[in-house]
Write a protein that holds these residues in place. Structure first.
Motif: not given
Ligand SMILES: Cc1cc2nc3c(=O)[nH]c(=O)nc-3n(C[C@H](O)[C@H](O)[C@H](O)COP(=O)(O)OP(=O)(O)OC[C@H]3O[C@@H](n4cnc5c(N)ncnc54)[C@H](O)[C@@H]3O)c2cc1C
Length: 480
Positions: A66-68, A72-74, A203-205, A462-464
């Motif tokens: 999602t880029g959330h 900034g690790r994604s 660790y992988g995707v 590798v991530v921050k």
């Molecule tokens: C609005 C908001 C609300 C939040 N609420 C909560 C909450 O209720 N509880 C909570 O615990 N956290 C919460 N968070 C924090 C959230 O857990 C992190 O932002 C998390 O990194 C999001 O993961 P993502 O995969 O959606 O995002 P991304 O930014 O896409 O990925 C996050 C990290 O995971 C890695 N990654 C993503 N997908 C994979 C995959 N398939 N395999 C391996 N690595 C992968 C990426 O490389 C990156 O390092 C919230 C964040 C936001 C922005």
């Protein structure tokens, strides 16, 4: 990225490469830290091909869902990205048996592909009359099977059912050799251990995740809001508020509070607790009523019954989005012991943060899971509250100003360490932790790193501040 600051790049001389949303600044659009090229993956095969391509050409890889990510690790400047957003399959199975498990090991489970977001996952389990431990955000936009889980995954119902990592039964993952593995307690159990808390992008995707589901039960929501222009009254109020927390998990309460130096908004829930029972617990907020004569103004104090977690979630979180806000975050896990021993110190520290999110998402079931059963930071098992605060600035702010704000944030972390210790949640934390190995992984770090080295010997992932990042320079492009 949700936070546009991670799309820009600050050079060592202070100049910034960015593509600002605010076009009135008149700054020409530049690449910043947005990956140069990537794969919009639609299958496991796409991910395997992308991983093999990255290895063959020795590319800096970023994995984005999602880029959330708040650190900034994604994304990474100049990187080749694997984007998982459109891996959206969802499969419900009321009698799921993990691969390699005895046929008697049966779970009521749901399998989510890597791009499924919480709003989609919640809709799917609701259709089955079940509930999932999951994250909360406006619009349910956080990924349900990516970084959230891999870093730990807290939920409003974690004190009842544990964290995300405590609810996962099986994962599928493509490793740096391009292999597609099914990992669980019976197969590749070392990698299964590490993926449960050892961090995303390390660790992988992960291509899919299978979670246990729970029966849907009614809940009582607790809404409370108060403020005071009298600092000392508000301090007294908040100290008492902190003091009652160690008992609240036993009463079935959990949730979130937004705390400012003079005000609070509290959204708690009590699943499977009747409104009458919740009202009794709510009586422990009587100290607030007593403070009204000293200038505390209570604008909301009510309990509301909901038929399910889903109905509560949809009424509060189903719309909106949070994209576009520049955020640099800081956080600490606060142990139950610390809250019990020093409520006043904790209250003063939180009120000095400016605005903080008091995430009451630990304790209860989270503390009952054995410290070594997952790779997660062991500090979570002693924690009661996860406190988050941060800074922001406007696009176009000069680097010198950003540096000053960051120095202030770093100082606030140092100050709070004396009270709380330095443990923090990997997913919602500062990018500038002085001891990230301990802060994010505690005494699990060495075991996590050994597992990483076994499955990712070349360091593709590798991530921050992640496991193994200590082998790389600050840019994470060159081994040291
Ligand atoms: C609005 C908001 C609300 C939040 N609420 C909560 C909450 O209720 N509880 C909570 O615990 N956290 C919460 N968070 C924090 C959230 O857990 C992190 O932002 C998390 O990194 C999001 O993961 P993502 O995969 O959606 O995002 P991304 O930014 O896409 O990925 C996050 C990290 O995971 C890695 N990654 C993503 N997908 C994979 C995959 N398939 N395999 C391996 N690595 C992968 C990426 O490389 C990156 O390092 C919230 C964040 C936001 C922005």
């Amino acid at each position: 990225m949700q936070s546009p600051n991670f799309e820009s790049f600050i050079f060592s001389n202070g100049s910034i490469s960015a593509c600002y949303w605010n076009t009135t600044l008149g700054v020409p659009c530049q690449q910043g830290s947005v990956p140069t090229i990537g794969v919009d993956a639609r299958s496991v095969g796409d991910i395997q091909a992308a991983v093999n391509f990255a290895v063959k050409h020795d590319l800096r890889l970023s994995v984005k869902n999602t880029g959330h990510d708040y650190l900034g690790r994604s994304t990474a400047r100049g990187s080749f990205m694997i984007w998982t957003h459109y891996l959206k399959n969802i499969t419900y199975n009321s009698s799921f048996v993990p691969e390699g498990a005895p046929s008697t090991e049966i779970y009521n489970a749901i399998t989510l592909e890597a791009g499924v977001q919480w709003h989609e996952a919640y809709d799917a389990v609701q259709a089955q009359g079940r509930v999932l431990v999951g994250g909360l955000s406006a619009g349910g936009s956080v990924g349900s099977a990516g970084g959230w889980l891999l870093g730990g995954g807290h939920s409003a119902i974690s004190p009842q059912h544990g964290l995300g990592v405590d609810n996962v039964i099986e994962l599928n993952v493509v490793t740096s050799t391009g292999e597609y593995l099914t990992v669980n307690l019976h197969k590749h159990s070392d990698l299964f251990w590490a993926l449960r808390g050892g961090g995303g992008g390390t660790y992988g995707v992960v291509t899919s995740v299978t979670y246990r589901t729970h029966p849907s039960v009614p809940l009582t929501a607790i809404f409370f809001a108060a403020n005071s222009t009298n600092n000392s009254t508000f301090k007294t109020f908040f100290t008492e508020f902190v003091r009652i927390h160690p008992n609240l998990p036993d009463e079935g309460f959990s949730g979130y509070s937004l705390v400012a130096p003079n005000g609070i908004q509290c959204f708690y829930i009590a699943p499977n607790v009747t409104q009458a029972q919740a009202n009794k617990t709510f009586d422990s907020f009587a100290f607030a009523q007593n403070l009204t004569s000293e200038g505390l103004s209570i604008s909301t104090a009510l309990t509301v019954p909901y038929p399910s977690f889903y109905s509560w979630y949809t009424s509060l979180f189903s719309t909106g989005q949070q994209v576009g806000t520049i955020t640099d975050m800081a956080s600490r896990l606060i142990s139950r012991d610390t809250v019990e021993q020093n409520p006043q110190g904790i209250a003063n520290a939180v009120l000095s943060m400016g605005a903080a999110s008091w995430d009451f998402v630990a304790g209860g079931a989270v503390s009952k899971v054995a410290h070594d059963s997952t790779g997660l930071n062991p500090a979570w098992r002693k924690a009661l509250v996860h406190v988050v605060w941060g800074i922001g600035w406007d696009e176009g702010t000069p680097t010198s100003e950003i540096k000053k704000l960051r120095a202030k944030l770093a100082q606030s972390l140092t100050d709070v360490n004396r009270l709380t210790g330095s443990s923090a949640y990997f997913n919602e934390a500062s990018m500038f932790e002085p001891s990230p190995k301990y802060t994010f992984f505690g005494d699990h770090y060495d075991r996590l790193k050994a597992i990483k080295n076994a499955y990712d010997p070349t360091g593709l992932f590798v991530v921050k501040e992640g496991v193994g990042s200590d082998d790389w320079d600050k840019s994470l492009n060159c081994r040291i």
